[in-house]
Design a protein around this motif. Structure first.
Motif, PDB file in Angstrom:
ATOM      1  N   ILE A   1      19.767  -6.017   3.255  1.00  0.00           N
ATOM      2  CA  ILE A   1      18.817  -6.435   4.278  1.00  0.00           C
ATOM      3  C   ILE A   1      17.678  -5.424   4.308  1.00  0.00           C
ATOM      4  O   ILE A   1      17.907  -4.225   4.451  1.00  0.00           O
ATOM      5  CB  ILE A   1      19.484  -6.542   5.661  1.00  0.00           C
ATOM      6  CG1 ILE A   1      20.577  -7.612   5.630  1.00  0.00           C
ATOM      7  CG2 ILE A   1      18.442  -6.855   6.731  1.00  0.00           C
ATOM      8  CD1 ILE A   1      21.378  -7.729   6.906  1.00  0.00           C
TER       9      ILE A   1
ATOM     10  N   LYS B   1      15.627 -12.582  10.512  1.00  0.00           N
ATOM     11  CA  LYS B   1      15.260 -12.205  11.875  1.00  0.00           C
ATOM     12  C   LYS B   1      13.777 -11.863  11.917  1.00  0.00           C
ATOM     13  O   LYS B   1      13.266 -11.181  11.037  1.00  0.00           O
ATOM     14  CB  LYS B   1      16.092 -11.014  12.345  1.00  0.00           C
ATOM     15  CG  LYS B   1      15.921 -10.705  13.812  1.00  0.00           C
ATOM     16  CD  LYS B   1      16.948  -9.724  14.306  1.00  0.00           C
ATOM     17  CE  LYS B   1      16.818  -9.559  15.802  1.00  0.00           C
ATOM     18  NZ  LYS B   1      17.815  -8.678  16.357  1.00  0.00           N
TER      19      LYS B   1
ATOM     20  N   THR C   1      14.018  -4.421   6.146  1.00  0.00           N
ATOM     21  CA  THR C   1      13.105  -4.617   7.262  1.00  0.00           C
ATOM     22  C   THR C   1      11.709  -4.319   6.742  1.00  0.00           C
ATOM     23  O   THR C   1      11.445  -3.222   6.249  1.00  0.00           O
ATOM     24  CB  THR C   1      13.457  -3.689   8.439  1.00  0.00           C
ATOM     25  OG1 THR C   1      14.810  -3.966   8.837  1.00  0.00           O
ATOM     26  CG2 THR C   1      12.533  -3.920   9.611  1.00  0.00           C
TER      27      THR C   1
ATOM     28  N   ASN D   1       7.325  -4.908   7.128  1.00  0.00           N
ATOM     29  CA  ASN D   1       6.148  -5.269   7.916  1.00  0.00           C
ATOM     30  C   ASN D   1       5.239  -6.120   7.040  1.00  0.00           C
ATOM     31  O   ASN D   1       4.920  -5.742   5.913  1.00  0.00           O
ATOM     32  CB  ASN D   1       5.390  -4.029   8.381  1.00  0.00           C
ATOM     33  CG  ASN D   1       6.138  -3.260   9.442  1.00  0.00           C
ATOM     34  OD1 ASN D   1       6.730  -3.844  10.339  1.00  0.00           O
ATOM     35  ND2 ASN D   1       6.138  -1.955   9.325  1.00  0.00           N
TER      36      ASN D   1
ATOM     37  N   LYS E   1       6.968  -7.744  11.831  1.00  0.00           N
ATOM     38  CA  LYS E   1       8.186  -7.085  11.362  1.00  0.00           C
ATOM     39  C   LYS E   1       9.304  -8.120  11.217  1.00  0.00           C
ATOM     40  O   LYS E   1       9.600  -8.854  12.159  1.00  0.00           O
ATOM     41  CB  LYS E   1       8.592  -5.990  12.341  1.00  0.00           C
ATOM     42  CG  LYS E   1       9.701  -5.108  11.881  1.00  0.00           C
ATOM     43  CD  LYS E   1       9.907  -3.978  12.891  1.00  0.00           C
ATOM     44  CE  LYS E   1      11.012  -3.059  12.471  1.00  0.00           C
ATOM     45  NZ  LYS E   1      11.222  -1.980  13.430  1.00  0.00           N
ATOM     46  N   VAL E   2       9.916  -8.182  10.019  1.00  0.00           N
ATOM     47  CA  VAL E   2      10.975  -9.160   9.750  1.00  0.00           C
ATOM     48  C   VAL E   2      12.112  -8.509   8.971  1.00  0.00           C
ATOM     49  O   VAL E   2      11.912  -7.521   8.270  1.00  0.00           O
ATOM     50  CB  VAL E   2      10.448 -10.373   8.948  1.00  0.00           C
ATOM     51  CG1 VAL E   2       9.443 -11.165   9.734  1.00  0.00           C
ATOM     52  CG2 VAL E   2       9.869  -9.957   7.609  1.00  0.00           C
ATOM     53  N   ASP E   3      13.309  -9.068   9.129  1.00  0.00           N
ATOM     54  CA  ASP E   3      14.459  -8.694   8.304  1.00  0.00           C
ATOM     55  C   ASP E   3      14.623  -9.757   7.236  1.00  0.00           C
ATOM     56  O   ASP E   3      14.634 -10.958   7.538  1.00  0.00           O
ATOM     57  CB  ASP E   3      15.744  -8.623   9.134  1.00  0.00           C
ATOM     58  CG  ASP E   3      15.870  -7.337   9.934  1.00  0.00           C
ATOM     59  OD1 ASP E   3      15.078  -6.399   9.684  1.00  0.00           O
ATOM     60  OD2 ASP E   3      16.759  -7.267  10.792  1.00  0.00           O
TER      61      ASP E   3
ATOM     62  N   GLU F   1      12.426 -17.557  10.944  1.00  0.00           N
ATOM     63  CA  GLU F   1      13.799 -17.414  10.461  1.00  0.00           C
ATOM     64  C   GLU F   1      14.140 -18.589   9.561  1.00  0.00           C
ATOM     65  O   GLU F   1      13.824 -19.732   9.862  1.00  0.00           O
ATOM     66  CB  GLU F   1      14.779 -17.342  11.636  1.00  0.00           C
ATOM     67  CG  GLU F   1      14.682 -16.042  12.397  1.00  0.00           C
ATOM     68  CD  GLU F   1      15.702 -15.934  13.520  1.00  0.00           C
ATOM     69  OE1 GLU F   1      16.718 -16.655  13.505  1.00  0.00           O
ATOM     70  OE2 GLU F   1      15.465 -15.119  14.419  1.00  0.00           O
TER      71      GLU F   1
ATOM     72  N   TYR G   1      10.980 -10.068  14.371  1.00  0.00           N
ATOM     73  CA  TYR G   1      10.848  -9.199  15.532  1.00  0.00           C
ATOM     74  C   TYR G   1       9.527  -9.378  16.270  1.00  0.00           C
ATOM     75  O   TYR G   1       9.403  -9.053  17.421  1.00  0.00           O
ATOM     76  CB  TYR G   1      10.973  -7.723  15.132  1.00  0.00           C
ATOM     77  CG  TYR G   1      12.327  -7.352  14.597  1.00  0.00           C
ATOM     78  CD1 TYR G   1      13.388  -7.132  15.452  1.00  0.00           C
ATOM     79  CD2 TYR G   1      12.541  -7.231  13.236  1.00  0.00           C
ATOM     80  CE1 TYR G   1      14.634  -6.792  14.963  1.00  0.00           C
ATOM     81  CE2 TYR G   1      13.788  -6.888  12.733  1.00  0.00           C
ATOM     82  CZ  TYR G   1      14.824  -6.665  13.596  1.00  0.00           C
ATOM     83  OH  TYR G   1      16.054  -6.333  13.114  1.00  0.00           O
TER      84      TYR G   1
END
Length: 135
Positions: free
Chosen positions: A47, A13, A49, A51, A19-21, A58, A15
């Motif tokens: 998972i 993901k 999260t 920066n 910022k990513v998952d 994705e 954001y």
């Protein structure tokens, strides 16, 4: 330069604003062994999260790394300190002649309190997780 713990992950993901998952498969040592035992293939997914200033989408594959000193510090905080607290508390209460059931509940209560305090202290603390895109 200190060593780093590395693993491969996948961006699941994005954001915006960097910022990513990232989904990382944690494989135990048994998972890489092909002997037929009951522990083989044990794995878990985590998972994170993170920066980052990388342009990630994705599905991108990334290498996630963290300093070994942070991993060791986390292990001490999560496992060693609570174990020492439990043994110390149980020994003191046993020496004072407290009943076993009260020792058990006191130990459980002190552990819950320890982890609540730890969560409050570490609430806004960021760990330096490096992300590197793999082509």
């Amino acid at each position: 330069m200190s060593e780093r713990f590395e693993n491969i992950g996948k961006v699941i993901k994005v954001y915006g604003g960097g910022k990513v998952d990232i989904l990382v498969q944690q494989l135990s040592a048994c998972a890489s062994c092909h002997a037929s035992c009951s522990m083989a293939g044990e794995k878990a997914e985590k998972i994170f999260t993170v920066n980052t200033n990388l342009d990630l989408k994705e599905g991108d594959t990334v290498k996630v790394s963290i300093d070994n000193s942070n991993v060791k510090k986390s292990a001490v905080i999560s496992y060693l300190i609570p174990t020492v607290i439990l043994v110390f508390l149980a020994t003191i209460l046993q020496y004072l002649g407290i009943k076993d059931i009260f020792i058990a509940f006191s130990s459980l209560g002190i552990l819950v309190l320890y982890f609540l305090i730890l969560k409050f202290i570490l609430k806004n603390k960021n760990v330096d997780i490096a992300v590197e895109k793999i082509n």
